[in-house]
Scaffold this motif. Structure first.
Motif, PDB file in Angstrom:
ATOM      1  N   SER A  48       0.841  -1.191   0.000  1.00 61.81           N
ATOM      2  CA  SER A  48       0.000   0.000   0.000  1.00 61.81           C
ATOM      3  C   SER A  48       0.880   1.245   0.000  1.00 61.81           C
ATOM      4  N   ASN A  49       0.345   2.288  -0.615  1.00 58.26           N
ATOM      5  CA  ASN A  49       1.028   3.576  -0.709  1.00 58.26           C
ATOM      6  C   ASN A  49       2.450   3.458  -1.248  1.00 58.26           C
ATOM      7  N   PRO A  50       2.628   2.748  -2.352  1.00 62.21           N
ATOM      8  CA  PRO A  50       3.974   2.664  -2.920  1.00 62.21           C
ATOM      9  C   PRO A  50       4.342   3.942  -3.661  1.00 62.21           C
ATOM     10  N   ASN A  51       5.642   4.180  -3.803  1.00 57.12           N
ATOM     11  CA  ASN A  51       6.118   5.147  -4.784  1.00 57.12           C
ATOM     12  C   ASN A  51       6.131   4.420  -6.123  1.00 57.12           C
ATOM     13  N   LEU A  52       5.671   5.100  -7.156  1.00 58.95           N
ATOM     14  CA  LEU A  52       5.584   4.475  -8.478  1.00 58.95           C
ATOM     15  C   LEU A  52       6.371   5.295  -9.492  1.00 58.95           C
ATOM     16  N   TYR A  53       6.933   4.598 -10.459  1.00 57.28           N
ATOM     17  CA  TYR A  53       7.822   5.231 -11.432  1.00 57.28           C
ATOM     18  C   TYR A  53       7.510   4.703 -12.820  1.00 57.28           C
ATOM     19  N   TRP A  54       7.665   5.567 -13.828  1.00 58.95           N
ATOM     20  CA  TRP A  54       7.671   5.162 -15.244  1.00 58.95           C
ATOM     21  C   TRP A  54       9.038   5.481 -15.819  1.00 58.95           C
ATOM     22  N   TYR A  55       9.631   4.468 -16.468  1.00 64.86           N
ATOM     23  CA  TYR A  55      10.887   4.638 -17.179  1.00 64.86           C
ATOM     24  C   TYR A  55      10.676   4.276 -18.646  1.00 64.86           C
ATOM     25  N   ARG A  56      11.514   4.843 -19.501  1.00 67.87           N
ATOM     26  CA  ARG A  56      11.531   4.446 -20.908  1.00 67.87           C
ATOM     27  C   ARG A  56      12.944   4.027 -21.289  1.00 67.87           C
ATOM     28  N   GLN A  57      12.997   2.960 -22.038  1.00 64.35           N
ATOM     29  CA  GLN A  57      14.274   2.454 -22.547  1.00 64.35           C
ATOM     30  C   GLN A  57      14.195   2.486 -24.063  1.00 64.35           C
ATOM     31  N   ALA A  58      14.910   3.421 -24.669  1.00 62.09           N
ATOM     32  CA  ALA A  58      14.955   3.485 -26.123  1.00 62.09           C
ATOM     33  C   ALA A  58      15.950   2.459 -26.630  1.00 62.09           C
ATOM     34  N   ALA A  59      15.828   2.085 -27.881  1.00 62.77           N
ATOM     35  CA  ALA A  59      16.647   1.025 -28.457  1.00 62.77           C
ATOM     36  C   ALA A  59      18.139   1.323 -28.253  1.00 62.77           C
ATOM     37  N   GLY A  60      18.840   0.367 -27.652  1.00 60.89           N
ATOM     38  CA  GLY A  60      20.278   0.494 -27.472  1.00 60.89           C
ATOM     39  C   GLY A  60      20.710   1.531 -26.450  1.00 60.89           C
ATOM     40  N   ARG A  61      19.768   1.949 -25.630  1.00 59.14           N
ATOM     41  CA  ARG A  61      20.101   2.975 -24.653  1.00 59.14           C
ATOM     42  C   ARG A  61      19.689   2.545 -23.251  1.00 59.14           C
TER      43      ARG A  61
ATOM     44  N   LEU B 104      10.781   8.921 -16.515  1.00 56.07           N
ATOM     45  CA  LEU B 104       9.781   9.807 -17.112  1.00 56.07           C
ATOM     46  C   LEU B 104       8.926  10.483 -16.040  1.00 56.07           C
ATOM     47  N   PHE B 105       8.356   9.706 -15.158  1.00 57.98           N
ATOM     48  CA  PHE B 105       7.463  10.229 -14.126  1.00 57.98           C
ATOM     49  C   PHE B 105       7.643   9.431 -12.841  1.00 57.98           C
ATOM     50  N   TYR B 106       7.332  10.076 -11.727  1.00 61.25           N
ATOM     51  CA  TYR B 106       7.219   9.336 -10.485  1.00 61.25           C
ATOM     52  C   TYR B 106       6.087   9.914  -9.662  1.00 61.25           C
ATOM     53  N   SER B 107       5.582   9.084  -8.761  1.00 63.95           N
ATOM     54  CA  SER B 107       4.418   9.470  -7.971  1.00 63.95           C
ATOM     55  C   SER B 107       4.574   8.942  -6.548  1.00 63.95           C
ATOM     56  N   VAL B 108       4.305   9.808  -5.588  1.00 60.56           N
ATOM     57  CA  VAL B 108       4.389   9.407  -4.186  1.00 60.56           C
ATOM     58  C   VAL B 108       3.010   9.169  -3.585  1.00 60.56           C
ATOM     59  N   GLY B 109       1.952   9.421  -4.362  1.00 61.28           N
ATOM     60  CA  GLY B 109       0.609   9.191  -3.851  1.00 61.28           C
ATOM     61  C   GLY B 109      -0.430   9.482  -4.907  1.00 61.28           C
ATOM     62  N   ILE B 110      -1.679   9.191  -4.580  1.00 62.56           N
ATOM     63  CA  ILE B 110      -2.788   9.402  -5.514  1.00 62.56           C
ATOM     64  C   ILE B 110      -2.817  10.848  -5.972  1.00 62.56           C
TER      65      ILE B 110
ATOM     66  N   GLN C 141      -0.604  12.608  -7.265  1.00 62.69           N
ATOM     67  CA  GLN C 141       0.666  13.331  -7.153  1.00 62.69           C
ATOM     68  C   GLN C 141       1.643  12.794  -8.193  1.00 62.69           C
ATOM     69  N   ILE C 142       1.907  13.607  -9.207  1.00 65.16           N
ATOM     70  CA  ILE C 142       2.770  13.198 -10.310  1.00 65.16           C
ATOM     71  C   ILE C 142       3.864  14.229 -10.498  1.00 65.16           C
TER      72      ILE C 142
ATOM     73  N   GLN D  35       7.824  16.396 -22.590  1.00 67.40           N
ATOM     74  CA  GLN D  35       7.504  15.502 -23.698  1.00 67.40           C
ATOM     75  C   GLN D  35       6.000  15.505 -23.896  1.00 67.40           C
ATOM     76  N   ASN D  36       5.554  14.707 -24.851  1.00 70.28           N
ATOM     77  CA  ASN D  36       4.116  14.663 -25.110  1.00 70.28           C
ATOM     78  C   ASN D  36       3.446  13.528 -24.355  1.00 70.28           C
ATOM     79  N   LEU D  37       4.092  13.006 -23.328  1.00 66.36           N
ATOM     80  CA  LEU D  37       3.504  11.971 -22.497  1.00 66.36           C
ATOM     81  C   LEU D  37       2.999  12.581 -21.203  1.00 66.36           C
ATOM     82  N   SER D  38       2.046  11.911 -20.584  1.00 66.04           N
ATOM     83  CA  SER D  38       1.548  12.323 -19.276  1.00 66.04           C
ATOM     84  C   SER D  38       1.308  11.082 -18.433  1.00 66.04           C
ATOM     85  N   ALA D  39       1.188  11.280 -17.143  1.00 65.24           N
ATOM     86  CA  ALA D  39       0.943  10.160 -16.242  1.00 65.24           C
ATOM     87  C   ALA D  39      -0.163  10.534 -15.272  1.00 65.24           C
TER      88      ALA D  39
END
Lengths: 114, 111
Positions: B29-42, B47-53, B55-56, B62-66
């Motif tokens: 419960s109440n985890p910190n959550l993260y989005w990462y992107r791995q581009a080819a060969g990199r 990208l984003f992290y969140s400490v709660g509902i 909260q981003i 970029q043109n992405l959202s979370a």
């Protein structure tokens, strides 16, 4: 801010030979250090981590790493590799406080040959 | 024990189409959550992290959202995909400890 440098993009090695994957980091604050392994088309699996204490840390699959503060390094080693160790290996750091987001190196592809 | 799920596993989308990737965590419960992107060969880029509902924090423009509509759900979206959005997207979580645990990832190809 932190940064991580993995100097070797690819490391070919024969089966049962020893291997060392190099990792250097830069940070103005105290950090935690990690090594992750990624098999093709899979997520990352934690190999080992250094938080504090003994500078030699042992992880899964026979891997170990040594934290060297003066050289700001955290090299990964294994005394005898197997074909199944073929994968991408990532070194990462995060601050020891706050949001703990990881900064990754660019990765090292370990290719174990028979 | 805790598990993290991501779907879909693979996605092929045309340029200009919308995107929605989902990540859910079980067993904590109440985890910190993260989005990462791995581009080819990199390496991986946070990208984003969140400490709660609701909260981003965004790390790169970029043109992405979370969004985080529920405690254990983290969604990555885009209104119009670009070719450069192609990559392997990884969700991760931390609890009270110091280690991030990663999901299986989503392979996105934008054509």
């Amino acid at each position: 801010a932190q940064s991580v440098t993995q100097l070797d993009s690819q490391v070919p090695v024969f089966e049962e030979a020893p291997v060392e994957l190099r990792c250097n980091y830069s940070s103005s604050v105290s950090v935690y250090l990690f090594w992750y392994v990624q098999y093709p088309n899979q997520g990352l699996q934690l190999l080992l981590k250094y938080l504090s204490g003994s500078t030699l840390v042992k992880g899964i699959n026979g891997f170990e790493a040594e934290f060297n503060k003066s050289q700001t390094s955290f090299h990964l080693r294994k005394p005898s590799v197997h074909i199944s160790d073929t994968a991408e290996y990532f070194c990462a750091v995060c601050r020891d406080t706050g949001r703990r987001a990881l900064t990754f190196g660019s990765g090292t592809r370990l290719q174990v040959q028979p | 024990s805790q598990t993290i799920h991501q779907w879909p596993a693979t996605l092929v989308q045309p340029v200009g189409s919308p995107l929605s990737l989902e990540c859910t965590v079980e067993g904590t419960s109440n985890p910190n959550l993260y989005w990462y992107r791995q581009a080819a060969g990199r390496g991986l880029q946070l990208l984003f992290y969140s400490v709660g509902i609701g909260q981003i924090s965004s790390e790169v423009p970029q043109n992405l959202s979370a969004s985080r509509p529920q405690d254990r759900q983290f969604i990555l979206s885009s209104k119009k995909l670009l070719l450069s959005d192609s990559g392997f997207y990884l969700c991760a979580w931390t609890g009270r400890g110091d280690t991030q645990y990663f999901g299986p990832g989503t392979r996105l190809t934008v054509l």
